[in-house]
Structure formats: structure tokens, C-alpha cells
Motif scaffolding. Structure first.
Motif, PDB file in Angstrom:
ATOM      1  N   GLY A  75       0.824  -1.205   0.000  1.00 58.66           N
ATOM      2  CA  GLY A  75       0.000   0.000   0.000  1.00 58.66           C
ATOM      3  C   GLY A  75       0.858   1.255   0.000  1.00 58.66           C
ATOM      4  O   GLY A  75       0.515   2.248  -0.642  1.00 58.66           O
ATOM      5  N   ALA A  76       2.000   1.223   0.696  1.00 55.05           N
ATOM      6  CA  ALA A  76       2.901   2.379   0.750  1.00 55.05           C
ATOM      7  C   ALA A  76       3.496   2.671  -0.632  1.00 55.05           C
ATOM      8  O   ALA A  76       3.583   3.828  -1.049  1.00 55.05           O
ATOM      9  N   LYS A  77       3.880   1.613  -1.356  1.00 59.87           N
ATOM     10  CA  LYS A  77       4.403   1.809  -2.723  1.00 59.87           C
ATOM     11  C   LYS A  77       3.302   2.334  -3.629  1.00 59.87           C
ATOM     12  O   LYS A  77       3.538   3.207  -4.469  1.00 59.87           O
ATOM     13  N   HIS A  78       2.085   1.797  -3.472  1.00 58.11           N
ATOM     14  CA  HIS A  78       0.940   2.285  -4.248  1.00 58.11           C
ATOM     15  C   HIS A  78       0.712   3.772  -3.969  1.00 58.11           C
ATOM     16  O   HIS A  78       0.422   4.538  -4.886  1.00 58.11           O
ATOM     17  N   ALA A  79       0.820   4.173  -2.706  1.00 58.52           N
ATOM     18  CA  ALA A  79       0.581   5.572  -2.339  1.00 58.52           C
ATOM     19  C   ALA A  79       1.583   6.488  -3.037  1.00 58.52           C
ATOM     20  O   ALA A  79       1.201   7.537  -3.579  1.00 58.52           O
ATOM     21  N   LEU A  91      -5.705   1.661  -6.061  1.00 58.53           N
ATOM     22  CA  LEU A  91      -4.736   0.608  -6.339  1.00 58.53           C
ATOM     23  C   LEU A  91      -4.775  -0.359  -5.165  1.00 58.53           C
ATOM     24  O   LEU A  91      -4.597   0.050  -4.018  1.00 58.53           O
ATOM     25  N   VAL A  92      -5.006  -1.624  -5.447  1.00 54.28           N
ATOM     26  CA  VAL A  92      -5.150  -2.635  -4.394  1.00 54.28           C
ATOM     27  C   VAL A  92      -3.816  -3.344  -4.185  1.00 54.28           C
ATOM     28  O   VAL A  92      -3.204  -3.833  -5.134  1.00 54.28           O
ATOM     29  N   ALA A  93      -3.385  -3.387  -2.934  1.00 54.82           N
ATOM     30  CA  ALA A  93      -2.153  -4.089  -2.567  1.00 54.82           C
ATOM     31  C   ALA A  93      -2.477  -5.566  -2.346  1.00 54.82           C
ATOM     32  O   ALA A  93      -3.345  -5.902  -1.551  1.00 54.82           O
TER      33      ALA A  93
END
Length: 156
Positions: A75-79, A91-93
Motif C-alpha cells: 500500500g505504501a508503494k501504491h501511495a 490501487l489494491v495491494a
């Protein structure tokens, strides 16, 4: 790697998005969902694809379709990815790989003579009842969003 077929029930999608909020496919019942799987945040092809969805996002909203991206990134990379490119969709982790495995997009890949396990670039269109309406097993990142919009334009 075996992809799901048109007419099959869409498996559950559940995981955190880039904001840390849980995403569930059930919350989108009654709407078409473009569920696109991609290998990795902030890589050339994945960035082209995400930006094409971003640029076409108003057109998806206009016809009542939701866009969800899924990768095994956190989720942090998606953010960071979503913030860097102002992505207006979730974006779903899928760090535990449950979603990519249930949709048949996780498997052996080859790149420059090297074999490894990874996520294939595949998109599913899920209809209002939660059934797979269309599958795009081979995706050209820069033009894929328009390809889906063209398909949806012919269906509406």
C-alpha cells in the motif's frame, strides 16, 4: 497460469488500497469494474498504463465504470506511485498474492532469458452482477484504456 473465462463469477477482491482503506469487489455491485493487473509500480510499462487510465478516467466515470489496479506491491508503494502520477482510482495491494492467484495472472515469466514468478498484465471487465464480461490477456499499456472504452462504447 490459467486465466478466468468470460461468464465465470469474479473471485473476491479484498485488500488495502493506497490510502490504507479496505477494498472489496462487493462494494462495486451494480457497476462495471475494470480490474487491471500490472507487474510493478513506477516501472515504464506500468506507468504508461496507469497514466492512460488516469487520462481516460473521466470517460470511465461518465459511463459509470470503476477502475481498480492490482499489483503485489505494498500500500505504501501504491501511495507513492498514485501520488507521483495523480492517479484518481484505487490501487489494491496484494502482497499475499491471493488476488493475482485467484485471477490466474500469477505465474512464470521470462525476461532477457531469465525465468521468474510474476504478475502478467491482464485486464478483466466485471459486469454489474459480478460476472466476468471480458478478458484482455495481452495488453498494450499506452492504448489499453482506450481499447476498453471502445469496447464499452459498443456495449452501451
Amino acid at each position: 497460469m490459467t486465466l478466468l473465462s468470460v461468464g465465470a463469477a469474479a473471485p473476491p477482491v479484498s485488500g488495502p488500497d493506497q490510502f490504507g482503506r479496505q477494498v472489496s469487489l462487493d462494494e462495486y455491485r451494480g457497476k462495471k469494474v475494470v480490474l487491471y493487473f500490472y507487474p510493478k509500480d513506477d516501472t515504464p510499462g506500468c506507468t504508461k498504463e496507469a497514466c492512460a487510465f488516469r487520462d481516460n478516467f473521466p470517460n470511465f466515470k461518465k459511463i459509470g465504470a470503476e477502475v481498480l489496479g492490482v499489483s503485489i506491491d505494498s500500500g505504501a508503494k501504491h501511495a507513492k506511485f498514485a501520488d507521483k502520477y495523480q492517479l484518481p482510482f484505487r490501487l489494491v495491494a496484494d502482497e499475499d498474492k491471493k488476488i493475482v492467484e485467484s485471477y490466474g495472472v500469477w505465474g512464470k515469466k521470462k525476461f532477457m532469458g531469465r525465468e521468474y514468478m510474476g504478475t502478467s498484465r491482464v485486464t478483466y471487465l466485471i459486469d454489474e452482477q459480478g460476472t466476468i464480461e471480458m478478458v484482455w490477456p495481452k495488453v498494450t499499456p499506452a492504448s489499453h484504456a482506450e481499447e476498453i472504452l471502445n469496447y464499452l462504447g459498443k456495449k452501451t
